[in-house]
Structure formats: C-alpha cells, structure tokens
Design a protein around this motif. Structure first.
Motif, PDB file in Angstrom:
ATOM      1  N   MET A  89       0.820  -1.218   0.000  1.00 55.13           N
ATOM      2  CA  MET A  89       0.000   0.000   0.000  1.00 55.13           C
ATOM      3  C   MET A  89       0.849   1.261   0.000  1.00 55.13           C
ATOM      4  O   MET A  89       0.413   2.304  -0.479  1.00 55.13           O
ATOM      5  N   HIS A  90       2.077   1.191   0.517  1.00 59.04           N
ATOM      6  CA  HIS A  90       2.965   2.349   0.452  1.00 59.04           C
ATOM      7  C   HIS A  90       3.156   2.782  -1.001  1.00 59.04           C
ATOM      8  O   HIS A  90       3.103   3.975  -1.324  1.00 59.04           O
ATOM      9  N   SER A  91       3.393   1.816  -1.874  1.00 61.02           N
ATOM     10  CA  SER A  91       3.620   2.153  -3.280  1.00 61.02           C
ATOM     11  C   SER A  91       2.351   2.618  -3.965  1.00 61.02           C
ATOM     12  O   SER A  91       2.361   3.593  -4.727  1.00 61.02           O
ATOM     13  N   TYR A  92       1.237   1.925  -3.702  1.00 61.92           N
ATOM     14  CA  TYR A  92      -0.020   2.324  -4.341  1.00 61.92           C
ATOM     15  C   TYR A  92      -0.471   3.708  -3.863  1.00 61.92           C
ATOM     16  O   TYR A  92      -0.943   4.526  -4.649  1.00 61.92           O
ATOM     17  N   ALA A  93      -0.312   3.958  -2.567  1.00 63.09           N
ATOM     18  CA  ALA A  93      -0.698   5.265  -2.029  1.00 63.09           C
ATOM     19  C   ALA A  93       0.193   6.366  -2.591  1.00 63.09           C
ATOM     20  O   ALA A  93      -0.273   7.474  -2.856  1.00 63.09           O
ATOM     21  N   ALA A  94       1.470   6.056  -2.768  1.00 63.13           N
ATOM     22  CA  ALA A  94       2.386   7.043  -3.351  1.00 63.13           C
ATOM     23  C   ALA A  94       1.933   7.412  -4.762  1.00 63.13           C
ATOM     24  O   ALA A  94       1.938   8.594  -5.137  1.00 63.13           O
ATOM     25  N   LEU A  95       1.532   6.433  -5.535  1.00 64.41           N
ATOM     26  CA  LEU A  95       1.072   6.690  -6.901  1.00 64.41           C
ATOM     27  C   LEU A  95      -0.148   7.610  -6.901  1.00 64.41           C
ATOM     28  O   LEU A  95      -0.206   8.596  -7.649  1.00 64.41           O
ATOM     29  N   GLY A  96      -1.109   7.326  -6.032  1.00 64.12           N
ATOM     30  CA  GLY A  96      -2.314   8.149  -5.984  1.00 64.12           C
ATOM     31  C   GLY A  96      -2.074   9.536  -5.417  1.00 64.12           C
ATOM     32  O   GLY A  96      -2.486  10.539  -6.000  1.00 64.12           O
ATOM     33  N   MET A  97      -1.380   9.597  -4.275  1.00 64.45           N
ATOM     34  CA  MET A  97      -1.193  10.880  -3.613  1.00 64.45           C
ATOM     35  C   MET A  97      -0.291  11.814  -4.418  1.00 64.45           C
ATOM     36  O   MET A  97      -0.591  12.997  -4.574  1.00 64.45           O
ATOM     37  N   VAL A  98       0.813  11.296  -4.937  1.00 68.28           N
ATOM     38  CA  VAL A  98       1.724  12.151  -5.705  1.00 68.28           C
ATOM     39  C   VAL A  98       1.062  12.618  -6.999  1.00 68.28           C
ATOM     40  O   VAL A  98       1.276  13.752  -7.430  1.00 68.28           O
ATOM     41  N   SER A  99       0.242  11.792  -7.611  1.00 65.53           N
ATOM     42  CA  SER A  99      -0.476  12.217  -8.817  1.00 65.53           C
ATOM     43  C   SER A  99      -1.377  13.416  -8.522  1.00 65.53           C
ATOM     44  O   SER A  99      -1.451  14.359  -9.315  1.00 65.53           O
ATOM     45  N   ILE A 100      -2.045  13.385  -7.384  1.00 64.24           N
ATOM     46  CA  ILE A 100      -2.920  14.504  -7.013  1.00 64.24           C
ATOM     47  C   ILE A 100      -2.095  15.748  -6.703  1.00 64.24           C
ATOM     48  O   ILE A 100      -2.396  16.848  -7.192  1.00 64.24           O
ATOM     49  N   LEU A 101      -1.037  15.587  -5.903  1.00 67.33           N
ATOM     50  CA  LEU A 101      -0.184  16.739  -5.577  1.00 67.33           C
ATOM     51  C   LEU A 101       0.454  17.329  -6.830  1.00 67.33           C
ATOM     52  O   LEU A 101       0.599  18.541  -6.960  1.00 67.33           O
ATOM     53  N   TRP A 102       0.856  16.452  -7.747  1.00 63.64           N
ATOM     54  CA  TRP A 102       1.497  16.902  -8.991  1.00 63.64           C
ATOM     55  C   TRP A 102       0.525  17.733  -9.818  1.00 63.64           C
ATOM     56  O   TRP A 102       0.898  18.759 -10.382  1.00 63.64           O
ATOM     57  N   ALA A 103      -0.730  17.277  -9.891  1.00 56.44           N
ATOM     58  CA  ALA A 103      -1.731  18.024 -10.657  1.00 56.44           C
ATOM     59  C   ALA A 103      -2.093  19.345  -9.980  1.00 56.44           C
ATOM     60  O   ALA A 103      -2.335  20.348 -10.654  1.00 56.44           O
ATOM     61  N   LEU A 104      -2.125  19.373  -8.653  1.00 49.50           N
ATOM     62  CA  LEU A 104      -2.499  20.592  -7.948  1.00 49.50           C
ATOM     63  C   LEU A 104      -1.431  21.670  -8.061  1.00 49.50           C
ATOM     64  O   LEU A 104      -1.706  22.790  -8.473  1.00 49.50           O
ATOM     65  N   PHE A 105      -0.197  21.332  -7.686  1.00 53.03           N
ATOM     66  CA  PHE A 105       0.848  22.368  -7.723  1.00 53.03           C
ATOM     67  C   PHE A 105       2.257  21.833  -7.931  1.00 53.03           C
ATOM     68  O   PHE A 105       3.166  22.598  -8.184  1.00 53.03           O
ATOM     69  N   GLY A 106       2.475  20.533  -7.857  1.00 50.89           N
ATOM     70  CA  GLY A 106       3.823  19.976  -8.002  1.00 50.89           C
ATOM     71  C   GLY A 106       4.435  20.240  -9.362  1.00 50.89           C
ATOM     72  O   GLY A 106       5.604  20.647  -9.465  1.00 50.89           O
ATOM     73  N   TYR A 107       3.649  20.029 -10.418  1.00 50.25           N
ATOM     74  CA  TYR A 107       4.174  20.269 -11.765  1.00 50.25           C
ATOM     75  C   TYR A 107       4.546  21.731 -11.947  1.00 50.25           C
ATOM     76  O   TYR A 107       5.561  22.053 -12.545  1.00 50.25           O
ATOM     77  N   SER A 108       3.734  22.600 -11.407  1.00 47.48           N
ATOM     78  CA  SER A 108       4.008  24.027 -11.532  1.00 47.48           C
ATOM     79  C   SER A 108       5.282  24.409 -10.789  1.00 47.48           C
ATOM     80  O   SER A 108       6.096  25.187 -11.294  1.00 47.48           O
ATOM     81  N   PHE A 146       3.796  15.469 -21.550  1.00 47.31           N
ATOM     82  CA  PHE A 146       5.038  15.712 -20.815  1.00 47.31           C
ATOM     83  C   PHE A 146       4.768  15.754 -19.314  1.00 47.31           C
ATOM     84  O   PHE A 146       5.509  15.182 -18.513  1.00 47.31           O
ATOM     85  N   MET A 147       3.678  16.408 -18.919  1.00 42.07           N
ATOM     86  CA  MET A 147       3.310  16.499 -17.505  1.00 42.07           C
ATOM     87  C   MET A 147       3.041  15.112 -16.930  1.00 42.07           C
ATOM     88  O   MET A 147       3.476  14.786 -15.825  1.00 42.07           O
ATOM     89  N   ALA A 148       2.347  14.257 -17.678  1.00 40.20           N
ATOM     90  CA  ALA A 148       2.023  12.907 -17.194  1.00 40.20           C
ATOM     91  C   ALA A 148       3.284  12.067 -17.011  1.00 40.20           C
ATOM     92  O   ALA A 148       3.406  11.320 -16.029  1.00 40.20           O
ATOM     93  N   LEU A 149       4.219  12.178 -17.941  1.00 38.75           N
ATOM     94  CA  LEU A 149       5.475  11.424 -17.808  1.00 38.75           C
ATOM     95  C   LEU A 149       6.222  11.860 -16.550  1.00 38.75           C
ATOM     96  O   LEU A 149       6.680  11.023 -15.756  1.00 38.75           O
ATOM     97  N   GLN A 150       6.327  13.164 -16.334  1.00 44.11           N
ATOM     98  CA  GLN A 150       7.027  13.658 -15.155  1.00 44.11           C
ATOM     99  C   GLN A 150       6.286  13.280 -13.869  1.00 44.11           C
ATOM    100  O   GLN A 150       6.907  13.016 -12.838  1.00 44.11           O
ATOM    101  N   CYS A 151       4.967  13.222 -13.924  1.00 45.63           N
ATOM    102  CA  CYS A 151       4.167  12.805 -12.771  1.00 45.63           C
ATOM    103  C   CYS A 151       4.473  11.359 -12.391  1.00 45.63           C
ATOM    104  O   CYS A 151       4.625  11.030 -11.212  1.00 45.63           O
TER     105      CYS A 151
END
Length: 199
Positions: A89-108, A146-151
């Motif tokens: 679950m550590h890995s699965y949660a990382a995938l979900g949580m980082v994807s959300i953070l990346w879309a909100l402001f991480g990519y920016s 490009f954003m999805a790859l970096q995410c």
C-alpha cells in the motif's frame, strides 16, 4: 544553418530567423538543431508535434506507472508476511497521492517559470495552461503528455523511498512524509535539473 558568400568572406546565419552567427555558434547550432536555440526565433510558428514522439512518451509514461505496482510486489516479497499488505500500500498510495499533488501544484513548482533558479512559479497551478498544445518544456510533445510522464517519475521516486521505512512507519506518517518530501525535495530538485533551475 545558412551559409552565404559576402564581399568580406562567408556569412553564417540562422535559418529560422536569419540572424547572424559566429562560426563557433554555427557549428554547435548545426550539431544540435533546436528551433529555440536562436534567441530571436519563435519556435511555435509553423511547428507541429511529432506523433511518433508523442506515442513513445505515452508508452514510456505507462511503463513507468506500471513500475510502481511492480515495486510494491518486490518490496512485499522482502518483508515479513504480516507486513506485506501495508508495504504494498505504500507504493499504491504514493502513486495516488503524488499524482494529485502533482496536478495541484507539483508540476508548476517543478516546470513552470523560475524563481532565482531554486523553484518554479505557480503559473501552472491546478494544471492551468497544460493542455494538448505543444507549449511545455518539450516542444515536440503535447504539454499534458510531458506532464504525465514527469508525474509518473515523481510517484515512482516516492514509492522507491518506501523501501527504506518498510515495516517501520505508520501509514498516516508515511502519507505525511511522502507529501512533504514531494513538495520540499522532489519538486525543487526536478526544477534544478530539468525545469530551468540553477543546475
């Protein structure tokens, strides 16, 4: 690269905007041609995205995403049987949580503008301006690809770290640590190396 004879010798000029180039610049320019190499060029004029590059990067993003569940299974095989589920679950949660953070402001923070070479600005917060047009750091790809790859790379990096604290941390503490690490370590480092920062 355009070479033309003049009364005083040979003139070298950029074939994008016709500005004059020194011999050294012309050699580098012809070896690694990018339309944005010329300061006065406008790279988006008459530019079309490359469908082969786009398909390849989408495939790469998919494979990087699939590495996260594979990593969950790998780490799950290294721990005691009572901790397999939480470690996966550590890995699965990382995938979900980082994807959300990346879309909100991480990519920016990683790939939008530059503040003193340390961090990006918030021009692309909530993915504003990140669409299907070729407007991002990779001019031959749709910006959202490009954003999805970096995410996916950001999520995989956080999942990789989870091997260091497998069987040693509560799930809620892991979520807090992963969110903070993504924002305060990964985003600035990604900006330094790939987003136009000081490196």
């Amino acid at each position: 690269l355009l070479i033309s004879a003049t009364g005083t010798g040979i003139a070298l000029s950029c074939d994008v905007c016709r500005c004059s180039l020194s011999e050294k610049t012309a050699i580098m320019f012809s070896a690694v041609y990018r339309p944005d190499t010329c300061r006065t060029a406008r790279p988006q004029e008459g530019f079309s995205m490359n469908p082969a590059d786009t398909a390849f990067i989408i495939l790469c993003a998919t494979f990087v995403m699939l590495m996260t569940p594979a990593l969950a299974l790998f780490y799950g095989g290294l721990v005691r049987s009572k901790n397999i589920l939480s470690t996966c679950m550590h890995s699965y949660a990382a995938l979900g949580m980082v994807s959300i953070l990346w879309a909100l402001f991480g990519y920016s923070l990683a790939f939008s503008g530059d503040i003193s070479g340390l961090i990006g600005n918030l021009d692309h917060v909530f993915l504003i301006g990140v669409g299907g047009e070729a407007n991002g750091p990779a001019a031959n790809l749709p910006h959202n690809v490009f954003m999805a790859l970096q995410c996916m790379f950001a999520a995989l990096t956080v999942a990789l770290i989870s091997g260091a604290y497998a069987e040693r941390i509560r799930f809620s503490a892991m979520l807090v640590f992963s969110a903070l690490w993504t924002v305060f370590v990964y985003c600035p480092m990604a900006h330094w190396v790939w987003g136009g920062g000081w490196m």
